[in-house]
Scaffold this motif. Structure first.
Motif, short mmCIF file in Angstrom:
data_model
loop_
_atom_site.label_atom_id
_atom_site.label_comp_id
_atom_site.label_asym_id
_atom_site.label_seq_id
_atom_site.Cartn_x
_atom_site.Cartn_y
_atom_site.Cartn_z
N GLY A 18 22.33 -37.47 -0.22
CA GLY A 18 21.95 -36.07 -0.05
C GLY A 18 20.48 -35.78 0.19
O GLY A 18 20.03 -34.68 -0.10
N ILE A 19 19.74 -36.74 0.69
CA ILE A 19 18.31 -36.49 0.94
C ILE A 19 18.16 -35.63 2.19
O ILE A 19 18.75 -35.94 3.23
CB ILE A 19 17.54 -37.80 1.12
CG1 ILE A 19 17.45 -38.51 -0.21
CG2 ILE A 19 16.17 -37.57 1.69
CD1 ILE A 19 16.53 -39.67 -0.21
N GLN A 20 17.38 -34.60 2.08
CA GLN A 20 17.11 -33.75 3.24
C GLN A 20 16.26 -34.53 4.25
O GLN A 20 15.44 -35.36 3.86
CB GLN A 20 16.38 -32.50 2.81
CG GLN A 20 17.18 -31.63 1.88
CD GLN A 20 16.36 -30.47 1.35
OE1 GLN A 20 15.21 -30.27 1.71
NE2 GLN A 20 16.96 -29.70 0.47
N PRO A 21 16.45 -34.27 5.55
CA PRO A 21 15.69 -35.00 6.57
C PRO A 21 14.18 -34.98 6.36
O PRO A 21 13.50 -35.98 6.57
CB PRO A 21 16.08 -34.30 7.87
CG PRO A 21 17.44 -33.74 7.58
CD PRO A 21 17.40 -33.34 6.13
N LYS A 22 13.65 -33.86 5.93
CA LYS A 22 12.20 -33.77 5.73
C LYS A 22 11.74 -34.72 4.61
O LYS A 22 10.69 -35.36 4.72
CB LYS A 22 11.82 -32.33 5.39
CG LYS A 22 10.34 -32.08 5.35
CD LYS A 22 10.04 -30.60 5.18
CE LYS A 22 8.55 -30.36 5.22
NZ LYS A 22 8.22 -28.95 5.13
N ILE A 23 12.51 -34.81 3.56
CA ILE A 23 12.20 -35.72 2.45
C ILE A 23 12.33 -37.17 2.92
O ILE A 23 11.47 -38.02 2.60
CB ILE A 23 13.11 -35.47 1.24
CG1 ILE A 23 12.98 -34.03 0.76
CG2 ILE A 23 12.83 -36.47 0.13
CD1 ILE A 23 11.58 -33.63 0.33
N ALA A 24 13.37 -37.47 3.67
CA ALA A 24 13.55 -38.83 4.19
C ALA A 24 12.36 -39.21 5.07
O ALA A 24 11.85 -40.33 4.98
CB ALA A 24 14.85 -38.92 4.97
N GLN A 25 11.91 -38.31 5.91
CA GLN A 25 10.76 -38.59 6.77
C GLN A 25 9.50 -38.82 5.95
O GLN A 25 8.71 -39.71 6.25
CB GLN A 25 10.54 -37.45 7.77
CG GLN A 25 9.46 -37.76 8.78
CD GLN A 25 9.77 -38.99 9.61
OE1 GLN A 25 10.81 -39.07 10.23
NE2 GLN A 25 8.87 -39.96 9.63
N THR A 26 9.33 -38.05 4.89
CA THR A 26 8.18 -38.24 4.02
C THR A 26 8.21 -39.62 3.37
O THR A 26 7.19 -40.30 3.30
CB THR A 26 8.13 -37.15 2.92
OG1 THR A 26 8.02 -35.87 3.57
CG2 THR A 26 6.98 -37.34 1.98
N LEU A 27 9.38 -40.05 2.92
CA LEU A 27 9.51 -41.39 2.33
C LEU A 27 9.12 -42.47 3.34
O LEU A 27 8.42 -43.42 3.01
CB LEU A 27 10.93 -41.61 1.83
CG LEU A 27 11.33 -40.82 0.59
CD1 LEU A 27 12.82 -40.96 0.33
CD2 LEU A 27 10.53 -41.26 -0.62
N VAL A 28 9.56 -42.30 4.57
CA VAL A 28 9.21 -43.26 5.63
C VAL A 28 7.70 -43.23 5.86
O VAL A 28 7.06 -44.28 5.95
CB VAL A 28 9.98 -42.95 6.93
CG1 VAL A 28 9.44 -43.75 8.09
CG2 VAL A 28 11.47 -43.22 6.74
N ASP A 29 7.14 -42.04 5.96
CA ASP A 29 5.71 -41.91 6.19
C ASP A 29 4.88 -42.54 5.07
O ASP A 29 3.79 -43.07 5.31
CB ASP A 29 5.31 -40.44 6.35
CG ASP A 29 5.85 -39.81 7.61
OD1 ASP A 29 6.27 -40.56 8.53
OD2 ASP A 29 5.87 -38.56 7.69
N LEU A 30 5.40 -42.50 3.85
CA LEU A 30 4.70 -43.09 2.71
C LEU A 30 4.92 -44.59 2.61
O LEU A 30 4.33 -45.25 1.75
CB LEU A 30 5.18 -42.43 1.41
CG LEU A 30 4.76 -40.98 1.21
CD1 LEU A 30 5.44 -40.39 -0.02
CD2 LEU A 30 3.25 -40.88 1.06
N GLY A 31 5.77 -45.12 3.46
CA GLY A 31 6.03 -46.55 3.46
C GLY A 31 6.99 -46.99 2.38
O GLY A 31 6.98 -48.16 1.97
N ALA A 32 7.83 -46.09 1.92
CA ALA A 32 8.80 -46.43 0.88
C ALA A 32 9.77 -47.49 1.41
O ALA A 32 10.27 -47.38 2.53
CB ALA A 32 9.57 -45.19 0.45
#
Length: 53
Positions: A18-32
């Motif tokens: 259930g992660i919202q796309p904006k949160i998923a993109q933030t995780l990617v941007d942070l290198g998670a």
């Protein structure tokens, strides 16, 4: 950046749902690193994943 602390894969598995796309993109941007975590778009699909294992 570890998202999940000391999860022992022999005892527990992590399914992120259930992660919202904006949160998923933030995780990617942070290198998670989500490579060891099962991700599903909805809770229902997460439950289905567990049921189908």
């Amino acid at each position: 950046m570890p998202l999940i602390g000391n999860v022992d894969p022999r005892r527990a598995s992590v399914i992120l749902t259930g992660i919202q796309p904006k949160i998923a993109q933030t995780l990617v941007d942070l290198g998670a690193d989500l490579s060891s975590i099962v991700t599903r778009a909805t809770l229902e699909s997460g439950i289905a994943h567990v049921r189908d294992r």
